[in-house]
Motif scaffolding. Structure first.
Motif, PDB file in Angstrom:
ATOM      1  N   GLU A 284       0.829  -1.207   0.000  1.00  0.00           N
ATOM      2  CA  GLU A 284       0.000   0.000   0.000  1.00  0.00           C
ATOM      3  C   GLU A 284       0.865   1.259   0.000  1.00  0.00           C
ATOM      4  O   GLU A 284       1.823   1.381   0.759  1.00  0.00           O
ATOM      5  CB  GLU A 284      -0.906   0.009   1.231  1.00  0.00           C
ATOM      6  N   LEU A 285       0.520   2.185  -0.865  1.00  0.00           N
ATOM      7  CA  LEU A 285       1.177   3.490  -0.932  1.00  0.00           C
ATOM      8  C   LEU A 285       0.116   4.532  -1.228  1.00  0.00           C
ATOM      9  O   LEU A 285      -0.584   4.446  -2.237  1.00  0.00           O
ATOM     10  CB  LEU A 285       2.263   3.501  -2.019  1.00  0.00           C
ATOM     11  N   ASN A 286      -0.027   5.495  -0.321  1.00  0.00           N
ATOM     12  CA  ASN A 286      -1.038   6.546  -0.469  1.00  0.00           C
ATOM     13  C   ASN A 286      -2.443   5.968  -0.637  1.00  0.00           C
ATOM     14  O   ASN A 286      -3.235   6.445  -1.459  1.00  0.00           O
ATOM     15  CB  ASN A 286      -0.693   7.461  -1.653  1.00  0.00           C
ATOM     16  N   GLY A 287      -2.730   4.903   0.115  1.00  0.00           N
ATOM     17  CA  GLY A 287      -4.072   4.345   0.129  1.00  0.00           C
ATOM     18  C   GLY A 287      -4.391   3.359  -0.968  1.00  0.00           C
ATOM     19  O   GLY A 287      -5.510   2.854  -1.040  1.00  0.00           O
ATOM     20  N   ALA A 288      -3.427   3.039  -1.830  1.00  0.00           N
ATOM     21  CA  ALA A 288      -3.672   2.096  -2.928  1.00  0.00           C
ATOM     22  C   ALA A 288      -2.522   1.096  -3.021  1.00  0.00           C
ATOM     23  O   ALA A 288      -1.374   1.419  -2.689  1.00  0.00           O
ATOM     24  CB  ALA A 288      -3.828   2.838  -4.251  1.00  0.00           C
ATOM     25  N   GLN A 289      -2.849  -0.123  -3.476  1.00  0.00           N
ATOM     26  CA  GLN A 289      -1.825  -1.147  -3.653  1.00  0.00           C
ATOM     27  C   GLN A 289      -0.992  -0.829  -4.896  1.00  0.00           C
ATOM     28  O   GLN A 289      -1.525  -0.649  -5.979  1.00  0.00           O
ATOM     29  CB  GLN A 289      -2.468  -2.529  -3.800  1.00  0.00           C
ATOM     30  N   LYS A 290       0.339  -0.763  -4.703  1.00  0.00           N
ATOM     31  CA  LYS A 290       1.255  -0.450  -5.791  1.00  0.00           C
ATOM     32  C   LYS A 290       2.321  -1.527  -5.901  1.00  0.00           C
ATOM     33  O   LYS A 290       2.704  -2.160  -4.919  1.00  0.00           O
ATOM     34  CB  LYS A 290       1.923   0.914  -5.553  1.00  0.00           C
ATOM     35  N   ARG A 291       2.815  -1.711  -7.122  1.00  0.00           N
ATOM     36  CA  ARG A 291       3.856  -2.707  -7.366  1.00  0.00           C
ATOM     37  C   ARG A 291       5.199  -2.183  -6.879  1.00  0.00           C
ATOM     38  O   ARG A 291       5.549  -1.012  -7.107  1.00  0.00           O
ATOM     39  CB  ARG A 291       3.932  -3.029  -8.859  1.00  0.00           C
ATOM     40  N   CYS A 292       5.960  -3.052  -6.194  1.00  0.00           N
ATOM     41  CA  CYS A 292       7.270  -2.645  -5.700  1.00  0.00           C
ATOM     42  C   CYS A 292       8.219  -3.843  -5.702  1.00  0.00           C
ATOM     43  O   CYS A 292       7.802  -4.981  -5.936  1.00  0.00           O
ATOM     44  CB  CYS A 292       7.161  -2.052  -4.295  1.00  0.00           C
ATOM     45  N   GLU A 293       9.478  -3.577  -5.445  1.00  0.00           N
ATOM     46  CA  GLU A 293      10.514  -4.611  -5.438  1.00  0.00           C
ATOM     47  C   GLU A 293      11.270  -4.573  -4.124  1.00  0.00           C
ATOM     48  O   GLU A 293      11.546  -3.492  -3.585  1.00  0.00           O
ATOM     49  CB  GLU A 293      11.485  -4.390  -6.598  1.00  0.00           C
ATOM     50  N   VAL A 294      11.613  -5.751  -3.588  1.00  0.00           N
ATOM     51  CA  VAL A 294      12.361  -5.848  -2.338  1.00  0.00           C
ATOM     52  C   VAL A 294      13.833  -5.538  -2.603  1.00  0.00           C
ATOM     53  O   VAL A 294      14.475  -6.186  -3.426  1.00  0.00           O
ATOM     54  CB  VAL A 294      12.217  -7.250  -1.714  1.00  0.00           C
ATOM     55  N   LEU A 295      14.358  -4.545  -1.874  1.00  0.00           N
ATOM     56  CA  LEU A 295      15.765  -4.183  -2.008  1.00  0.00           C
ATOM     57  C   LEU A 295      16.621  -4.812  -0.915  1.00  0.00           C
ATOM     58  O   LEU A 295      17.735  -5.275  -1.171  1.00  0.00           O
ATOM     59  CB  LEU A 295      15.922  -2.657  -1.955  1.00  0.00           C
ATOM     60  N   VAL A 296      16.102  -4.798   0.323  1.00  0.00           N
ATOM     61  CA  VAL A 296      16.862  -5.299   1.468  1.00  0.00           C
ATOM     62  C   VAL A 296      15.906  -6.018   2.412  1.00  0.00           C
ATOM     63  O   VAL A 296      14.768  -5.579   2.595  1.00  0.00           O
ATOM     64  CB  VAL A 296      17.557  -4.142   2.239  1.00  0.00           C
ATOM     65  N   VAL A 297      16.359  -7.121   2.988  1.00  0.00           N
ATOM     66  CA  VAL A 297      15.634  -7.790   4.074  1.00  0.00           C
ATOM     67  C   VAL A 297      16.501  -7.681   5.314  1.00  0.00           C
ATOM     68  O   VAL A 297      17.637  -8.145   5.320  1.00  0.00           O
ATOM     69  CB  VAL A 297      15.360  -9.276   3.751  1.00  0.00           C
ATOM     70  N   ASP A 298      15.980  -7.028   6.353  1.00  0.00           N
ATOM     71  CA  ASP A 298      16.745  -6.801   7.574  1.00  0.00           C
ATOM     72  C   ASP A 298      15.869  -7.104   8.780  1.00  0.00           C
ATOM     73  O   ASP A 298      14.966  -6.346   9.105  1.00  0.00           O
ATOM     74  CB  ASP A 298      17.239  -5.362   7.635  1.00  0.00           C
ATOM     75  N   GLY A 299      16.134  -8.236   9.439  1.00  0.00           N
ATOM     76  CA  GLY A 299      15.341  -8.596  10.602  1.00  0.00           C
ATOM     77  C   GLY A 299      13.876  -8.749  10.239  1.00  0.00           C
ATOM     78  O   GLY A 299      13.512  -9.496   9.335  1.00  0.00           O
ATOM     79  N   SER A 300      13.023  -8.014  10.927  1.00  0.00           N
ATOM     80  CA  SER A 300      11.583  -8.083  10.683  1.00  0.00           C
ATOM     81  C   SER A 300      11.118  -7.063   9.646  1.00  0.00           C
ATOM     82  O   SER A 300       9.921  -6.903   9.439  1.00  0.00           O
ATOM     83  CB  SER A 300      10.818  -7.840  11.996  1.00  0.00           C
ATOM     84  N   LEU A 301      12.057  -6.395   8.982  1.00  0.00           N
ATOM     85  CA  LEU A 301      11.704  -5.342   8.028  1.00  0.00           C
ATOM     86  C   LEU A 301      12.191  -5.682   6.623  1.00  0.00           C
ATOM     87  O   LEU A 301      13.111  -6.471   6.427  1.00  0.00           O
ATOM     88  CB  LEU A 301      12.314  -3.997   8.449  1.00  0.00           C
ATOM     89  N   VAL A 302      11.545  -5.062   5.646  1.00  0.00           N
ATOM     90  CA  VAL A 302      12.018  -5.095   4.259  1.00  0.00           C
ATOM     91  C   VAL A 302      12.041  -3.667   3.734  1.00  0.00           C
ATOM     92  O   VAL A 302      11.166  -2.862   4.056  1.00  0.00           O
ATOM     93  CB  VAL A 302      11.126  -5.972   3.341  1.00  0.00           C
ATOM     94  N   GLN A 303      13.045  -3.380   2.938  1.00  0.00           N
ATOM     95  CA  GLN A 303      13.058  -2.094   2.238  1.00  0.00           C
ATOM     96  C   GLN A 303      12.623  -2.347   0.800  1.00  0.00           C
ATOM     97  O   GLN A 303      13.161  -3.227   0.132  1.00  0.00           O
ATOM     98  CB  GLN A 303      14.439  -1.445   2.242  1.00  0.00           C
ATOM     99  N   VAL A 304      11.632  -1.591   0.360  1.00  0.00           N
ATOM    100  CA  VAL A 304      11.096  -1.761  -0.993  1.00  0.00           C
ATOM    101  C   VAL A 304      11.241  -0.462  -1.762  1.00  0.00           C
ATOM    102  O   VAL A 304      11.341   0.613  -1.177  1.00  0.00           O
ATOM    103  CB  VAL A 304       9.612  -2.199  -0.962  1.00  0.00           C
ATOM    104  N   VAL A 305      11.244  -0.589  -3.089  1.00  0.00           N
ATOM    105  CA  VAL A 305      11.211   0.575  -3.965  1.00  0.00           C
ATOM    106  C   VAL A 305       9.998   0.425  -4.867  1.00  0.00           C
ATOM    107  O   VAL A 305       9.797  -0.611  -5.501  1.00  0.00           O
ATOM    108  CB  VAL A 305      12.515   0.709  -4.791  1.00  0.00           C
ATOM    109  N   PHE A 306       9.154   1.438  -4.914  1.00  0.00           N
ATOM    110  CA  PHE A 306       7.935   1.397  -5.720  1.00  0.00           C
ATOM    111  C   PHE A 306       8.259   1.723  -7.180  1.00  0.00           C
ATOM    112  O   PHE A 306       9.028   2.643  -7.469  1.00  0.00           O
ATOM    113  CB  PHE A 306       6.899   2.376  -5.168  1.00  0.00           C
TER     114      PHE A 306
END
Length: 351
Positions: A301-323
């Motif tokens: 979800e980004l700004n209230g809508a589902q958007k396509r993104c890619e996983v850049l980093v997996v760190d512990g319980s978090l993921v960093q994504v780029v839309f």
């Protein structure tokens, strides 16, 4: 006469041998019969062996990232406070993982079935059950001329000095704080945090804290403590800011609110984040987490809508994504309902 008895005895022996041979023969000629029953497709799918993606463990996920999280202090700043228990204690603390499949979109690049896991957190404390219980310690005293971190706005706390302690007619105690930047506020005790970092013994999952922004030293954000230091999060604290932003921080950036409310979410604004935190604290220490690999595509979800993104980093319980649409980068908790897979999983679970 003896000859007749001998013949009778031989005859009886022959009959016994014949009977035994016949019995053995009957046993040898028995055949096993297999009855085949056609199973429904759902059961057939459940019995199929896991794919390589589903064998991807949380330990692999943690070791796949060499990138430090934002707001993470130097390693030597917290090693003495966060040293793990001895080897015997670590051997006793075992992680249990339950794997459940969640539905997902068919155009996922790397995995057709991301995995939802439910796992215990490997905490640095000896007793994992106690990490959610508030320590029985006296509340810190707040005095005039003391430097504190106080609430200025719902999502903005600042450093200031207590200039007066005010007792209301109904007996409530308020603190008048003069902020370093400018302005004054009359705040309650649960809107005041000590300027000095807390001790590890004072902290627990569900504690109300404020976190200092590393970019702007005058800005502090209120949140809920969600993880204590462990091997799986590289000896850091996970805090959910009240706007649902998750951050890993070290002890120097953390400040404990002086008065902890019986319900830590009472001070969190009504929102989807508050509902999420209620469920998170209820599930602890078995939070639901999605499993992703670096390079995997998903919807978030980004700004209230589902958007396509890619996983850049997996760190512990978090993921960093780029839309994809705007190249915006963001850290998201792997249990967040902003992730389409997690939202669908929880929806199916509630049915």
């Amino acid at each position: 006469m003896e000859e007749e008895e001998t013949k009778a005895s031989q005859s009886t022996g022959n009959e016994c041998r014949s009977s035994c041979t016949s019995s053995d023969s009957t046993k040898l000629t028995k055949k096993a019969v297999v009855v085949l029953t056609k199973l429904p497709q759902s059961k057939i799918n459940a019995l199929r062996p896991p794919t390589p993606e589903q064998f991807y463990s949380e330990e692999d996920s943690l070791s796949s990232s060499d990138t430090d999280m934002m707001w993470e202090p130097g390693r030597d700043s917290s090693d003495s406070e966060f040293s793990l228990a001895n080897q015997k204690t670590k051997e006793k603390i075992k992680k249990r993982v339950k794997i459940t499949h969640a539905s997902c979109s068919s155009n996922n690049n790397l995995a057709a079935d991301p995995v939802i896991i439910t796992s215990t957190q490997q905490l640095s404390q000896c007793n994992t059950a106690n990490t959610k219980a508030r320590p029985k310690l006296p509340e810190p005293e707040v005095k005039v001329d003391m430097t504190v971190i106080a609430r200025k706005k719902p999502l903005r706390w600042e450093r200031g000095k207590v200039v007066e302690v005010v007792t209301k007619e109904d007996g409530r105690v308020k603190y008048k704080v003069s902020f370093e930047q400018k302005g004054k506020s009359l705040v309650s005790r649960h809107h005041v945090a000590l300027d000095s970092p807390p001790k590890l013994a004072q902290l627990y999952v569900g504690a109300r804290v404020v976190v200092r922004c590393q970019v702007n030293k005058f800005r502090f954000w209120p949140g809920i403590l969600a993880e204590l230091p462990s091997r799986s999060n590289r000896l850091r604290f996970l805090v959910f800011i009240d706007d649902h932003t998750p951050v890993y921080v070290g002890l120097p950036l953390l400040h404990l609110v002086c008065k902890q409310l019986d319900n830590p979410l009472e001070d969190v604004p009504e929102s989807a984040h508050r509902i999420f935190m209620e469920q998170y604290l209820k599930d602890w220490p078995y939070p639901h987490l999605t499993q992703y690999r670096v390079g995997q595509n998903l919807n978030a979800e980004l700004n209230g809508a589902q958007k396509r993104c890619e996983v850049l980093v997996v760190d512990g319980s978090l993921v960093q994504v780029v839309f994809h649409e705007n190249q915006f980068k963001e850290w998201i908790h792997r249990g967040s309902t902003r992730l389409e897979h997690m939202a669908r999983f929880l929806e199916l679970k509630s049915c």
